[in-house]
Scaffold this active site. Sequence first.
Site, PDB file in Angstrom:
ATOM      1  N   SER A  31      -7.024  20.116 -12.385  1.00 38.99           N
ATOM      2  CA  SER A  31      -5.687  18.915 -12.437  1.00 38.99           C
ATOM      3  C   SER A  31      -5.723  18.902 -10.143  1.00 38.99           C
ATOM      4  O   SER A  31      -5.652  20.247  -9.664  1.00 38.99           O
ATOM      5  CB  SER A  31      -4.634  20.141 -12.145  1.00 38.99           C
ATOM      6  N   TYR A  89       0.439  27.209 -13.978  1.00 41.41           N
ATOM      7  CA  TYR A  89      -0.349  26.308 -14.370  1.00 41.41           C
ATOM      8  C   TYR A  89      -1.251  25.853 -13.186  1.00 41.41           C
ATOM      9  O   TYR A  89      -2.470  25.583 -13.701  1.00 41.41           O
ATOM     10  CB  TYR A  89       0.308  24.919 -14.227  1.00 41.41           C
TER      11      TYR A  89
HETATM   12  P1  NAD Z   1      -1.251  16.698 -23.485  1.00 37.47           P
HETATM   13  O1  NAD Z   1      -0.517  17.483 -23.898  1.00 37.47           O
HETATM   14  O2  NAD Z   1      -0.832  15.240 -23.685  1.00 37.47           O
HETATM   15  O3  NAD Z   1      -2.787  16.726 -24.101  1.00 37.47           O
HETATM   16  C1  NAD Z   1      -3.145  18.166 -24.449  1.00 37.47           C
HETATM   17  C2  NAD Z   1      -3.966  17.805 -25.455  1.00 37.47           C
HETATM   18  O4  NAD Z   1      -5.283  19.285 -25.849  1.00 37.47           O
HETATM   19  C3  NAD Z   1      -2.776  18.663 -26.526  1.00 37.47           C
HETATM   20  O5  NAD Z   1      -4.024  17.324 -27.490  1.00 37.47           O
HETATM   21  C4  NAD Z   1      -2.983  19.507 -27.504  1.00 37.47           C
HETATM   22  O6  NAD Z   1      -3.013  19.150 -29.122  1.00 37.47           O
HETATM   23  C5  NAD Z   1      -4.513  20.162 -27.012  1.00 37.47           C
HETATM   24  N1  NAD Z   1      -4.319  21.417 -26.894  1.00 37.47           N
HETATM   25  C6  NAD Z   1      -3.903  22.185 -26.313  1.00 37.47           C
HETATM   26  N2  NAD Z   1      -3.870  23.444 -26.433  1.00 37.47           N
HETATM   27  C7  NAD Z   1      -5.382  23.685 -27.669  1.00 37.47           C
HETATM   28  C8  NAD Z   1      -5.898  24.392 -27.957  1.00 37.47           C
HETATM   29  N3  NAD Z   1      -5.805  26.092 -27.772  1.00 37.47           N
HETATM   30  N4  NAD Z   1      -6.744  24.525 -28.551  1.00 37.47           N
HETATM   31  C9  NAD Z   1      -6.847  23.230 -28.794  1.00 37.47           C
HETATM   32  N5  NAD Z   1      -6.429  21.875 -28.092  1.00 37.47           N
HETATM   33  C10 NAD Z   1      -5.518  22.461 -27.805  1.00 37.47           C
HETATM   34  O7  NAD Z   1      -2.153  16.734 -21.707  1.00 37.47           O
HETATM   35  P2  NAD Z   1      -2.691  15.666 -21.129  1.00 37.47           P
HETATM   36  O8  NAD Z   1      -1.583  15.338 -20.208  1.00 37.47           O
HETATM   37  O9  NAD Z   1      -3.441  14.612 -21.911  1.00 37.47           O
HETATM   38  O10 NAD Z   1      -3.824  16.138 -20.367  1.00 37.47           O
HETATM   39  C11 NAD Z   1      -4.917  16.492 -20.407  1.00 37.47           C
HETATM   40  C12 NAD Z   1      -5.720  17.825 -19.680  1.00 37.47           C
HETATM   41  O11 NAD Z   1      -5.672  16.515 -18.660  1.00 37.47           O
HETATM   42  C13 NAD Z   1      -4.920  18.766 -19.933  1.00 37.47           C
HETATM   43  O12 NAD Z   1      -5.543  19.617 -19.425  1.00 37.47           O
HETATM   44  C14 NAD Z   1      -3.900  18.665 -18.827  1.00 37.47           C
HETATM   45  O13 NAD Z   1      -3.968  20.361 -18.093  1.00 37.47           O
HETATM   46  C15 NAD Z   1      -5.061  18.115 -17.562  1.00 37.47           C
HETATM   47  N6  NAD Z   1      -3.911  17.196 -16.227  1.00 37.47           N
HETATM   48  C16 NAD Z   1      -3.434  16.323 -17.193  1.00 37.47           C
HETATM   49  C17 NAD Z   1      -2.506  15.906 -15.855  1.00 37.47           C
HETATM   50  C18 NAD Z   1      -1.046  14.892 -15.949  1.00 37.47           C
HETATM   51  O14 NAD Z   1      -0.683  14.278 -15.210  1.00 37.47           O
HETATM   52  N7  NAD Z   1      -1.280  13.894 -17.835  1.00 37.47           N
HETATM   53  C19 NAD Z   1      -2.338  15.920 -14.417  1.00 37.47           C
HETATM   54  C20 NAD Z   1      -3.549  16.416 -14.688  1.00 37.47           C
HETATM   55  C21 NAD Z   1      -4.122  17.223 -15.246  1.00 37.47           C
END
Ligand code: NAD
Length: 248
Positions: free
Chosen positions: A143, A156
């Site tokens: 991130s 985080y």
């Molecule tokens: P989201 O919350 O929409 O999706 C995350 C997914 O991970 C979900 O499907 C959830 O069920 C799954 N998950 C969580 N814990 C789990 C586990 N123990 N085992 C299996 N699956 C599990 O999040 P997103 O926004 O799509 O983010 C995806 C990735 O990108 C994450 O790692 C997040 O930290 C990172 N990220 C997101 C953003 C953003 O702005 N959305 C920014 C930077 C980084």
Amino acid sequence: MFDLAGKIAVVTGGSRGIGRATCVALAEAGAYVLVNYRANAEAAEETLRLIQEAGGQGELLGFDVADPEAVDQAIKQAYDKHGKIDILVNNAGISINQLLLRVSPKDLEMTWATNVNGAIFCAKACIKTMMRKRFGRIINLSSVVAESGNPGQVVYSASKAALLGVTRTLAREYASRGITVNAIAPGFIETDMTSELTEAARAGLVEQTPLGRIGRPEEVAAAVVFLASDEASYITGQVVRVNGGMHV
Ligand code: NAD
């Protein structure tokens, strides 16, 4: 543009958001995608439907990334069926947002279990299969806050910075085996994870973003496809920042 035909990919947390967009983009490029989900099989089925609608192929692979035995069992099952795993996308992640003074040991434990340990368990399970083929691509979703920091995200951001350490170390450890390991650091992307932000918080984040808008999951997925491709064969241990210029 990038050809992943014949490749077997595992995407953790593929039931929604960036994970779902990544599953679809990898499948569109020709990979056979194993869509991991933890609990929401219905949402994962929807990802599979979108893959098929896009002309791609894949299947569901349920497991909790934080459970090392479940990870090993699922990856073994996938390996026995497909004979290899070429691409691992460590996308599953959770975000518990608290100011330092409110952080509990449980917050740390839960975040680490998924964001750091989960990525290591999945990499460990897949790397054995990649070493046999002398080919592999591991892509970790970090991130922007891993590098910039962000008030209210001490746990985080620490976990996402740890993932950069994992990325750099594994890149050095497995380069000689034909395996590349890179991270993607998204900025502010429109998903369920960010949907709970207030309008004021969203406006503030957009203001910090030179491109002047929130990113789309597909824009992160495109970077995953590139890093998974043969065209990225000389890139390892790097952080690809998909953040609209939020952190430069
Ligand atoms: P989201 O919350 O929409 O999706 C995350 C997914 O991970 C979900 O499907 C959830 O069920 C799954 N998950 C969580 N814990 C789990 C586990 N123990 N085992 C299996 N699956 C599990 O999040 P997103 O926004 O799509 O983010 C995806 C990735 O990108 C994450 O790692 C997040 O930290 C990172 N990220 C997101 C953003 C953003 O702005 N959305 C920014 C930077 C980084």
